[in-house]
Write a protein that holds these residues in place. Structure first.
Motif, PDB file in Angstrom:
ATOM      1  N   TYR A   1       0.818  -1.211   0.000  1.00  0.00           N
ATOM      2  CA  TYR A   1       0.000   0.000   0.000  1.00  0.00           C
ATOM      3  C   TYR A   1       0.855   1.265   0.000  1.00  0.00           C
ATOM      4  N   ARG A   2       0.274   2.327  -0.506  1.00  0.00           N
ATOM      5  CA  ARG A   2       1.007   3.594  -0.566  1.00  0.00           C
ATOM      6  C   ARG A   2       1.396   4.103   0.813  1.00  0.00           C
ATOM      7  N   GLN A   3       0.553   3.817   1.811  1.00  0.00           N
ATOM      8  CA  GLN A   3       0.853   4.348   3.147  1.00  0.00           C
ATOM      9  C   GLN A   3       2.132   3.761   3.738  1.00  0.00           C
ATOM     10  N   PHE A   4       2.575   2.613   3.230  1.00  0.00           N
ATOM     11  CA  PHE A   4       3.860   2.078   3.693  1.00  0.00           C
ATOM     12  C   PHE A   4       5.014   3.017   3.326  1.00  0.00           C
ATOM     13  N   PHE A   5       4.798   3.841   2.309  1.00  0.00           N
ATOM     14  CA  PHE A   5       5.865   4.703   1.803  1.00  0.00           C
ATOM     15  C   PHE A   5       5.584   6.192   2.043  1.00  0.00           C
ATOM     16  N   ASP A   6       4.458   6.498   2.660  1.00  0.00           N
ATOM     17  CA  ASP A   6       4.047   7.874   2.916  1.00  0.00           C
ATOM     18  C   ASP A   6       4.776   8.401   4.149  1.00  0.00           C
ATOM     19  N   PRO A   7       5.586   9.469   3.999  1.00  0.00           N
ATOM     20  CA  PRO A   7       6.331   9.998   5.154  1.00  0.00           C
ATOM     21  C   PRO A   7       5.435  10.369   6.324  1.00  0.00           C
TER      22      PRO A   7
END
Length: 619
Positions: free
Chosen positions: A388-394
């Motif tokens: 998921y994108r949230q794994f990479f969202d600062p």
């Protein structure tokens, strides 16, 4: 895969209450269209609806073993994928079998090991055993919570069922929903143990619940534990593949037609390709199905979540894996049909707020059931491998809330991070919900039990927490959705990526290894690279598709306008009618999913109230 329900009452004789247990069992008829059974004794009533998957003639339930000290009766839902090994072990210990199904193996395992049989099972399951030798009920749920399981304590015992609707069919059950239940609905969190309905409890994943005359006790037999990972990259990739090969091989076993759900993403493609390779060894082909929408592929418009349509990738996989493939094409009019909305909400027993995602899944699985009884799906791979994108969202990595809520986009009400947004909730209801406090308190409770490795870097520790939250909270939203909607048609959905051996191994793999090539889901991509087309290997993550037809949004506005024509509808105790009126008159592009979702959630709420007549307590 089946539906189970029951009633234990130490203060009365349940023999005269056969009509009630019959009604509770009938409430689950869609989960088990192939048969029904009831076990009734003085203080216990068990009900079962059967979906025949293994040993069609020999697996009827409730399954009973008579002993000198009392009956031991089992109602079982799910699959034990290692039942053949357990059967051989139990046979060596003197047990004799009269069927070829896993249900009898689980019952024999309980007779041999008691509740500790749970430690030996590999699979997805929710089952209840009435042990007449000690007048006790033992309820056991699988480790990852794939199969739903609920109970409601009473003054002299307990009610239980695969779904709340079975419990609600008993006159003793409460139909009240308090603010605590409503918070769980609106906050987009699946808190273990919560069941929305007041007084009802979810059997937590990996838990054994025992009911006897002294009360109700819980024992956790499995939880996600931290362990040191010692394998290097090459060995890690190889072990993931070895596990996937074994898991898929086990989950292909069935005495009924099977298939895979293929989206063209990495997860379902890897699962389908591995299954197809194994089927080819036996001279057979895997059937695969995908969903599409009328005109979507030809007229696709990229949005913030989806850069490409699914269908070209689906066809690449189907061609390379040589599956017997079919696209199921849905129309926006079908998805917008109020009858489909009502059916999907009845399947789930609550308004999920997912709108077209639930309704299109409902229609997809309805069609698949015409061709198969068992379907394998790629659920939980994103949570497990970090897709998921949230794994990479600062912002999400700061660890101040659940990662998927870090930017506030999942709230129905106004998020603390985006206070400028208007909510359709009435001010009084929104204030009473206080979602920001609820989410923060739930988050702090969720991270309390995570264990940190000695010497683990701050970065790895933070990613461990994010992974843990996805595997113990987020994934269960989607597992519940897939089970409840699929079983509305008696379709068994199997989830290979939820095998606890794979979950334990990958969870403890360092984040640096999970992203060793600088991309999401590096381990899975490498483990399945040999069976995947290059297009899928290079594709970025895309969520479940959604219709882009502007007619769908128009239908939502029209249905909300019809709702506004009934100003006394109870939904307007929760929804501000004037704000809804403004939203109905406001044109918005189909890509504006937030505005569309507000209308969908309003309709979901109104439909749920119409179907269930919940007593919503606002204090």
């Amino acid at each position: 895969m089946c539906g189970i329900t029951g009633w234990v009452s130490y203060g009365r004789d349940l023999h005269p209450h056969r009509p009630t247990i019959t009604a509770m069992t009938q409430a689950l008829d869609r989960r088990g269209p192939d048969g029904a059974g009831i076990y009734l004794d003085t203080h216990v009533a068990l009900g079962h609806r059967r979906l025949a998957v293994m040993d069609i003639p020999g697996g009827a339930q409730p399954m009973i073993t008579a002993t000198a000290d009392g009956d031991v009766a089992l109602v079982y839902s799910g699959e034990a994928y290692n039942f053949q090994e357990l059967r051989a072990e139990l046979a060596s210990r003197g047990h004799r079998f009269h069927s070829h199904c896993d249900t009898e193996v689980v019952l024999a395992g309980y007779l041999e090991w008691g509740p500790a049989v749970a430690d030996r099972l590999n699979g997805m399951y929710a089952f209840a055993i009435w042990d007449g030798r000690r007048d006790a009920l033992v309820m056991i749920r699988d480790r990852m919570g794939v199969k739903p399981f609920y109970y409601s304590p009473t003054s002299d015992g307990v009610l239980f069922g695969s779904e709340p609707k079975a419990i609600l069919a008993n006159p003793a059950a409460s139909h009240t929903v308090t603010l605590e239940g409503m918070r769980e609905l609106f906050a987009f969190i699946k808190t273990p143990g919560h069941a929305i309905w007041d007084g009802m409890v979810e059997v937590k994943p990996g838990t054994i619940v025992t009911v006897d005359r002294s009360g109700i006790r819980s024992h956790v037999y499995w939880s996600l534990q931290t362990a040191e990972h010692t394998d290097d990259q090459e060995r890690t990739v190889a072990h993931v593949r070895d596990l996937l090969d074994d898991i898929v091989r086990r989950q292909l076993v069935a005495d009924v037609p099977t298939c895979t759900l293929l989206s063209g993403g990495l997860d379902s493609s890897a699962m389908t390709a591995i299954a197809a390779a194994q089927a080819a060894e036996r001279g057979k082909k895997v059937r695969s199905f995908s969903v599409d929408f009328v005109g979507l592929t030809d007229n696709f418009v990229p949005d913030g979540l989806r850069s490409t349509p699914d269908t070209p990738f689906v066809h690449d996989v189907a061609t390379k894996a040589r599956t017997n493939h079919r696209d199921i094409v849905l129309s926006s009019l079908e998805i917008a049909d109020p009858a489909i909305r009502a059916a999907s909400i009845r399947a789930r027993d609550f308004p999920s707020g997912l709108g077209d995602l639930d309704q299109s899944l409902y229609l997809l699985l309805k069609e698949i059931k015409r061709h198969a009884t068992v379907a394998m799906t790629g659920e939980s791979a994103d949570e497990l491998f970090g897709g998921y994108r949230q794994f990479f969202d600062p912002h999400a990595r700061k660890g101040q809330t659940f990662p998927w809520l870090a930017n506030g986009h999942q709230f129905f009400g106004r998020a603390a991070e985006r206070p400028y947004e208007q909510s359709l909730l009435t001010p009084a209801f929104e204030a009473a919900l206080d979602l920001t406090t609820y989410v923060q308190d739930t988050y702090l409770d969720a991270v309390r039990d995570i264990q940190r490795l000695p010497g683990e870097s701050d970065m790895e520790w933070q990613m461990r927490k994010i992974s843990y939250l996805h595997l113990t909270r987020f994934v269960r939203i989607w597992l519940d959705r897939k089970d409840r909607i699929s079983m509305a048609f008696g379709l068994e959905v199997r989830v290979p990526f939820c095998d606890h051996r794979l979950v334990e191994y990958v969870y403890n793999t360092p984040w640096a290894l999970k992203t060793f090539d600088g991309r999401e889901k590096s381990l899975l991509r490498a483990a399945a690279a040999d069976v995947l087309p290059l297009s899928v290997i290079n594709r970025t993550k895309a969520p479940f598709p959604t219709p882009q037809d502007p007619g769908y949004a128009a239908a939502l506005r029209a249905q909300c306008a019809d709702l506004l024509a009934s100003p006394n509808h109870p939904v307007f105790d929760l929804i501000d009618a004037e704000l809804l009126r403004v939203a109905v008159k406001t044109e918005f592009p189909q890509s504006d999913q937030a505005s569309r979702r507000d209308l969908e959630r309003t309709l979901d709420l109104a439909t749920w109230i119409d179907l269930y007549s919940p007593m919503i307590v606002m204090t």
